[in-house]
Design a protein around this motif. Sequence first.
Motif, PDB file in Angstrom:
ATOM      1  N   ASP A  39      40.585  29.593  48.688  1.00  0.00           N
ATOM      2  CA  ASP A  39      41.624  30.376  48.007  1.00  0.00           C
ATOM      3  C   ASP A  39      41.810  29.940  46.566  1.00  0.00           C
ATOM      4  O   ASP A  39      42.321  30.697  45.750  1.00  0.00           O
ATOM      5  N   SER A  93      38.048  31.945  35.414  1.00  0.00           N
ATOM      6  CA  SER A  93      38.313  32.802  36.566  1.00  0.00           C
ATOM      7  C   SER A  93      37.857  34.202  36.189  1.00  0.00           C
ATOM      8  O   SER A  93      37.772  34.538  35.010  1.00  0.00           O
ATOM      9  N   ALA A  95      38.655  38.161  37.363  1.00  0.00           N
ATOM     10  CA  ALA A  95      39.366  39.128  38.200  1.00  0.00           C
ATOM     11  C   ALA A  95      38.937  40.529  37.793  1.00  0.00           C
ATOM     12  O   ALA A  95      38.938  40.863  36.611  1.00  0.00           O
ATOM     13  N   THR A 127      36.661  30.812  40.273  1.00  0.00           N
ATOM     14  CA  THR A 127      37.542  31.543  41.180  1.00  0.00           C
ATOM     15  C   THR A 127      37.611  32.983  40.704  1.00  0.00           C
ATOM     16  O   THR A 127      37.256  33.282  39.565  1.00  0.00           O
ATOM     17  N   ASP A 129      38.818  37.436  41.842  1.00  0.00           N
ATOM     18  CA  ASP A 129      39.521  38.393  42.680  1.00  0.00           C
ATOM     19  C   ASP A 129      38.943  39.775  42.401  1.00  0.00           C
ATOM     20  O   ASP A 129      38.511  40.052  41.289  1.00  0.00           O
ATOM     21  N   THR A 130      38.913  40.615  43.416  1.00  0.00           N
ATOM     22  CA  THR A 130      38.433  41.986  43.220  1.00  0.00           C
ATOM     23  C   THR A 130      39.407  42.950  43.878  1.00  0.00           C
ATOM     24  O   THR A 130      39.772  42.774  45.044  1.00  0.00           O
ATOM     25  N   LYS A 131      39.856  43.935  43.122  1.00  0.00           N
ATOM     26  CA  LYS A 131      40.726  44.974  43.673  1.00  0.00           C
ATOM     27  C   LYS A 131      40.101  46.331  43.372  1.00  0.00           C
ATOM     28  O   LYS A 131      39.400  46.487  42.375  1.00  0.00           O
TER      29      LYS A 131
END
Lengths: 336, 365
Positions: A39, A93, A95, A127, A129-131
């Motif tokens: 995470d 990071s 995203a 790190t 994130d994918t939306k």
Amino acid sequence: MSDQTIQLGHGGGGLMSRDLIQREIVSRFGDGALKGLPDGATLPVPASRSMVFTTDSFVVQPLEFPGGNIGDLAVHGTVNDLAVCGSIPRWLSLALILEEGLPLATLRRVLDSVKQAAVDCGVVVVTGDTKVVARGQCDGLYVNTAGIGEVMDGFELGVNRVVPGDQILVSGPLGDHGMAVLAAREGIRITSGVTSDTGPVHRLVQSVREFAPKIKFMRDPTRGGLASVLNEVVEDRAAGILLSEPDLPFSTGAKAAAELLGVDLLQVASEGRMILIGDASISEGVLKAWRRLPEGRGAARIGVVTEARGRVVLETVTGGRRLVDVPRGELLPRIC
Amino acid sequence: MNYIDAFRNPAVARGIRARVDALAGDLGALNRSVNIMEVCGSHTMAIARYGIRDILPPNVNLISGPGCPVCVTPTRYIDAAIALAERGVIVVTFGDMIPVPGSASTLAECRARGATVEIAYSPTRAIELAVAHPEREVVFLAIGFETTTAPVVSIVDQATRLGLKNVSLLTAFKLVPPALTALLSDPEIRIDAFLCPAHVSAIIGSDTYKPFAEAYKVPCVVAGFEPLDILYGIQGILEQVTQGRAEVVNHYARVVTAGGNLQAQALMAKYLEPVDAAWRGIGVLPMSGLGLKPAYAAYDAERKHGVTVDLGAENPACACGEVLKGKQKPPECSLFGAACTPDHPVGPCMVSSEGTCSAYFKYLR
């Protein structure tokens, strides 16, 4: 299930999401801290050293433009912010916000560019994130990167140290990124072309470490261009700046596009250049160090710090002088 | 040839400056000063951008004229455009008009309220929109001097050929020569010479200025918009003044001819005829504009949509009228830089990027 375009299911957290992450993200960035997809990233921060932390979002349109795409731009933007703070960029990071219907091929090209740029800059994506949002709720693809850099010894940066007599240096031609994006958007084809300068400045910063104590200010001139950065430096201060128009480096393509569109290149963004203000005694050394690097080949001394309180003035090609104002309103929306 | 750098060469600029200084010195020895009016807004902008006023000898004065089309467009014209947009018409315009204050609002505010106001880089955009939206009316805001008039009136030319019935022009075209007559006839303004417009002259031809040079004994020099063009134009004017000549000289021969662009002139003559026109800040000048001929009334937005354009109320403190006539410099206006800035313009000279006040604010504060 079509694997040609992004679908809402790719952001649902289920099998499709996992598949997309495995195939597109882990395959490229899965070594190191990202391994096993925890995470959060656990980072080996060196003892007794300050770190720099920054973030930036990228919404450029078109997603791909001459000289780069939103992927390498997102790496360079954050790396450059870290670098001009006097740090060595270490971790990023990544995203992504994807619009339903985005061609997978586009995403792959963007991610390839992210990877290549990260390797080039010596940073690791640790790190992410994918939306996915429904069609019409974003414009293809938005990217956010945050970055952490390790502060280098010796730099004492601060506009309060800038005094009359200091000199202003730039690492290369100004405004290529903004003009490349704008020309691509307006469908302007110019024979000599204009290519984005998107690229990293961390090597430029590291190449002048020996002069660190006499370097007072570093900045990458992105939105608002040179005009915005220099006006910020002298705003409400007992110093001003005098620029010499014949010494300002611009590429032929950017000049041609700026003439056609009626744009002042002093107000246009670069994404791979830096401005440095330092004691006059280091100018030659800095320029020599920069010019040894491909990204610093076009470096130039463009002006001096004066006592003209709060004013940025340009001595033009005619020898006459005029004010260099900050751009008003939104000059060029969505260039980064 | 690199047309950008060639006309911005600092060494050549120094040479011309030396010549200008010498000529001005000769005039100064005779206690003489020279008032040169640059008629065109693009000259005003270039003069400010290159700091040219700053390097001229004190007895050579540059006066900015009424040559910014947005600046001389009356308030009520903006009101009419807003009224059309609010009725559901697609209003198409060059970007400069968007923030110009009308009597109560701007096109930008009108657009934010939901009206369709499209910014165009080319007049052909009006045709594209009319074809794409056959159920809606399209009105192009047809302002400008001769340079802009020809391409804009080609909208009517194309519409007649394509049989398009849903496109029209809200005309406020202006002509340069009648403005020169008005300026030269005003006893309060002393103009010794004209730096004549670059691209307007490309359309109308440099011979147009001959009657002015002859009747009013003012040298008329056509110059381009690059810094060397302007300096060289000023040199040409000073040469004439020192020698007591008043002639038309074309220093922009790479673009301008004596007779002008005949194709553009024919296009304008086919569809347009001279009309009295209202100039914001100056008033109505007889036969100083162009309107559509009665045969093309179907393309005239005023007649088609029943809107009218006349001189509107203006802020009494705003000195744009005096600035446009060259009687006042922007900083002499009580609103300049305080109540009136590019972010919150009161008068038209501040709102247009070519406006004299905007040029002063941006480059010379």
